[in-house]
Scaffold this motif. Structure first.
Motif, PDB file in Angstrom:
ATOM      1  N   PRO A   3       5.769   5.869   7.911  1.00 44.41           N
ATOM      2  CA  PRO A   3       5.032   5.302   6.778  1.00 44.41           C
ATOM      3  C   PRO A   3       3.817   6.153   6.415  1.00 44.41           C
ATOM      4  CG  PRO A   3       5.444   3.630   8.462  1.00 44.41           C
ATOM      5  CD  PRO A   3       5.810   4.952   9.062  1.00 44.41           C
ATOM      6  N   ILE A   4       3.527   6.234   5.135  1.00 45.22           N
ATOM      7  CA  ILE A   4       2.293   6.877   4.689  1.00 45.22           C
ATOM      8  C   ILE A   4       1.479   5.873   3.892  1.00 45.22           C
ATOM      9  CG2 ILE A   4       3.156   9.237   4.693  1.00 45.22           C
ATOM     10  CD1 ILE A   4       3.564   9.018   1.690  1.00 45.22           C
ATOM     11  N   ASP A   5       0.183   6.113   3.811  1.00 42.52           N
ATOM     12  CA  ASP A   5      -0.698   5.161   3.153  1.00 42.52           C
ATOM     13  C   ASP A   5      -0.435   5.117   1.647  1.00 42.52           C
ATOM     14  OD1 ASP A   5      -3.350   3.723   4.317  1.00 42.52           O
ATOM     15  OD2 ASP A   5      -3.474   4.040   2.147  1.00 42.52           O
ATOM     16  N   ALA A   6      -0.396   3.913   1.106  1.00 44.62           N
ATOM     17  CA  ALA A   6      -0.097   3.747  -0.322  1.00 44.62           C
ATOM     18  C   ALA A   6      -1.145   4.405  -1.208  1.00 44.62           C
ATOM     19  CB  ALA A   6       0.022   2.264  -0.662  1.00 44.62           C
ATOM     20  N   SER A   7      -2.358   4.581  -0.680  1.00 44.84           N
ATOM     21  CA  SER A   7      -3.402   5.202  -1.503  1.00 44.84           C
ATOM     22  C   SER A   7      -3.188   6.708  -1.644  1.00 44.84           C
ATOM     23  CB  SER A   7      -4.781   4.926  -0.898  1.00 44.84           C
ATOM     24  OG  SER A   7      -4.873   5.507   0.381  1.00 44.84           O
ATOM     25  N   ASN A   8      -2.280   7.261  -0.869  1.00 43.52           N
ATOM     26  CA  ASN A   8      -2.001   8.695  -0.956  1.00 43.52           C
ATOM     27  C   ASN A   8      -0.868   9.029  -1.908  1.00 43.52           C
ATOM     28  OD1 ASN A   8      -4.000   9.181   0.889  1.00 43.52           O
ATOM     29  ND2 ASN A   8      -2.634   9.368   2.629  1.00 43.52           N
ATOM     30  N   VAL A   9      -0.337   8.024  -2.572  1.00 45.01           N
ATOM     31  CA  VAL A   9       0.766   8.278  -3.488  1.00 45.01           C
ATOM     32  C   VAL A   9       0.459   7.706  -4.871  1.00 45.01           C
ATOM     33  CG1 VAL A   9       2.396   8.142  -1.577  1.00 45.01           C
ATOM     34  CG2 VAL A   9       2.090   6.159  -3.049  1.00 45.01           C
ATOM     35  N   MET A  10       1.112   8.284  -5.861  1.00 48.00           N
ATOM     36  CA  MET A  10       1.023   7.750  -7.215  1.00 48.00           C
ATOM     37  C   MET A  10       2.416   7.409  -7.691  1.00 48.00           C
ATOM     38  SD  MET A  10      -1.640   9.942  -9.478  1.00 48.00           S
ATOM     39  CE  MET A  10      -1.909   8.895 -10.901  1.00 48.00           C
ATOM     40  N   LEU A  11       2.517   6.324  -8.406  1.00 44.88           N
ATOM     41  CA  LEU A  11       3.796   5.940  -8.967  1.00 44.88           C
ATOM     42  C   LEU A  11       4.174   6.902 -10.086  1.00 44.88           C
ATOM     43  CD1 LEU A  11       6.078   3.747  -9.075  1.00 44.88           C
ATOM     44  CD2 LEU A  11       4.707   2.641 -10.828  1.00 44.88           C
ATOM     45  N   VAL A  12       5.427   7.333 -10.087  1.00 43.51           N
ATOM     46  CA  VAL A  12       5.921   8.146 -11.197  1.00 43.51           C
ATOM     47  C   VAL A  12       6.634   7.208 -12.165  1.00 43.51           C
ATOM     48  CG1 VAL A  12       7.494  10.003 -11.862  1.00 43.51           C
ATOM     49  CG2 VAL A  12       6.159  10.198  -9.767  1.00 43.51           C
ATOM     50  N   CYS A  13       6.133   7.164 -13.383  1.00 40.29           N
ATOM     51  CA  CYS A  13       6.710   6.286 -14.412  1.00 40.29           C
ATOM     52  C   CYS A  13       8.147   6.723 -14.696  1.00 40.29           C
ATOM     53  CB  CYS A  13       5.881   6.365 -15.685  1.00 40.29           C
ATOM     54  SG  CYS A  13       6.606   5.507 -17.077  1.00 40.29           S
ATOM     55  N   ASN A  14       9.065   5.769 -14.680  1.00 39.62           N
ATOM     56  CA  ASN A  14      10.460   6.140 -14.907  1.00 39.62           C
ATOM     57  C   ASN A  14      10.789   6.270 -16.389  1.00 39.62           C
ATOM     58  OD1 ASN A  14      10.388   3.441 -15.536  1.00 39.62           O
ATOM     59  ND2 ASN A  14      11.762   2.783 -13.914  1.00 39.62           N
ATOM     60  N   LYS A  15       9.798   6.031 -17.239  1.00 42.35           N
ATOM     61  CA  LYS A  15      10.022   6.203 -18.674  1.00 42.35           C
ATOM     62  C   LYS A  15       9.491   7.559 -19.153  1.00 42.35           C
ATOM     63  CE  LYS A  15      11.908   2.169 -19.287  1.00 42.35           C
ATOM     64  NZ  LYS A  15      11.139   1.071 -18.766  1.00 42.35           N
TER      65      LYS A  15
END
Ligand SMILES: [Zn+2]
Length: 103
Positions: free
Chosen positions: A62-74
């Protein structure tokens, strides 16, 4: 936490910065996500009845959620999202860039 299983994310900090991957498990309690192919760890496994060979298995940690950004699927861009509440009480995630719903 705004991330869910199946989301594509971009890692923005740490050893895997710049890599993209798909969330295979979301851990809201610890605010972490497990991402396919990111943060691979090796585990030495003793032979058991289910794995008679034992040996070394690789698995994503697991990695911390604050280290990732959501990539918009649109719009296919790493974005921040906002939560909109619909009239029926349902919460939808909306891309701040293109304004469309992120499914
Ligand atoms: Zn978008």
């Amino acid at each position: 936490m705004k991330l869910r299983k199946g989301d594509t994310i971009l890692v923005i900090s740490g050893n895997n910065a710049g890599k993209r991957g798909k969330i295979i498990q979301a851990l809201p309690k610890s605010n972490k996500v497990v991402v396919e192919g990111i943060n691979i760890r090796k585990k030495h496994v003793k032979p058991t009845q289910t794995a008679p060979q034992g040996g070394i298995t690789e698995f994503p940690a697991p990695i911390d959620a604050s280290n990732v950004m959501l990539v918009c699927n649109k719009c296919n861009t790493p974005v921040r999202i906002k939560i909109n509440r619909l009239e029926n009480g349902e919460r939808v995630r909306v891309c701040r860039k293109c304004g469309r719903e992120v499914s």
